[in-house]
Design a protein around this motif. Structure first.
Motif: not given
Length: 278
Positions: A86-108
């Motif tokens: 969540v990038s709250p200052m990006d008012f037009d598109g604050p939320t972005k899906i970035i990983a299927n789960d927390i382990k994928e998140f850590l890898s990236i």
């Protein structure tokens, strides 16, 4: 370790391991040195943090934070829940899906966290930006010392020893694929592009209700819509209202959202509506 942020969910095993690692390293700063984010275990939220997101981390800048998307309680547990930025200052598109789960998140996050909170037209643009940032860092008098670089590498090694991380061959393409796959799954689209996962009952259809932050709302019309719309449509409206309005400043809209969540027995999400940092 229960708090209102987690609601009925347990803290997932991988996050517990990260908490142990933070404590062993001596706190948040060395943890950040290795993993490029701080753990956030309280109830940090911004006005446009979706109410079905459980926050677990922050970059420490511009309010950017990471969380588990529960899809309004549909996620069985947080270990396998989708991760969003969540990038709250990006008012037009604050939320972005970035990983299927927390382990994928850590890898990236260990190699390509810039993908989470920046937008690039093409993969080539991203690679060019990474090269430019690398050159700027090497030329900067404030670049990390050899000791800091070694500390970072040691922490990354510890993470990989303790947590089995998946290999993501092409993080840029992976995030593009995640966005496309999400749109194929949703039952109702929303302005934040998260959409709503779910099913319509027999005879139910989704009739979108348009809202925009620069246009006034007919409160009574909105109330009628939310009282009669299918569950999926109500939740789509909740997403769009959170995207466009600061609910703790708009009491009438907030009350309509809270009533809709309560009608669906979404107590955790209702409580998060009242929590915010900014």
């Amino acid at each position: 370790m229960k708090n209102r942020n987690y609601g009925s969910y347990e803290v997932p095993p991988t996050l517990k391991e990260l908490i142990r690692l933070k404590d062993e390293l001596g706190g948040q700063e060395p943890f950040y040195t290795g993993l490029n984010f701080y753990l956030e275990l309280g109830a940090m939220r911004y006005f446009n943090t979706p109410c079905d997101v459980v926050v677990f981390g922050t970059t420490g800048g511009d309010g950017i934070h990471y969380g588990f998307l529960t899809d309004f309680g549909m996620a069985e547990d947080l270990e396998h829940a989708t991760v969003v930025c969540v990038s709250p200052m990006d008012f037009d598109g604050p939320t972005k899906i970035i990983a299927n789960d927390i382990k994928e998140f850590l890898s990236i996050v260990l190699t390509d966290e810039e993908l989470f909170y920046n937008t690039f037209a093409t993969e080539e643009d991203y690679r060019a930006a990474k090269q430019r940032w690398r050159e700027e860092e090497e030329a900067s008098p404030y670049r990390p010392s050899e000791e800091k670089v070694q500390q970072k590498n040691d922490i990354i090694r510890l993470v990989k020893e303790r947590i089995s991380l998946p290999y993501i061959e092409n993080p840029y393409q992976h995030l593009e694929d995640l966005a496309q796959q999400r749109q194929e799954r949703v039952a109702a689209k929303t302005q934040d592009l998260l959409g709503v996962i779910g099913n319509f009952g027999e005879g139910e259809i989704h009739v979108p209700y348009y809202v925009h932050k620069d246009e006034s709302l007919d409160i009574e019309e909105l109330r009628r819509y939310m009282s009669t719309a299918p569950a999926v449509s109500k939740l789509a409206m909740v997403r769009d209202l959170q995207q466009n309005f600061v609910l703790w400043h708009d009491g009438q809209i907030r009350d309509i959202v809270v009533d809709a969540l309560n009608s669906l027995n979404l107590k955790n999400e209702e409580k998060r509506i009242y929590e915010h940092d900014l």
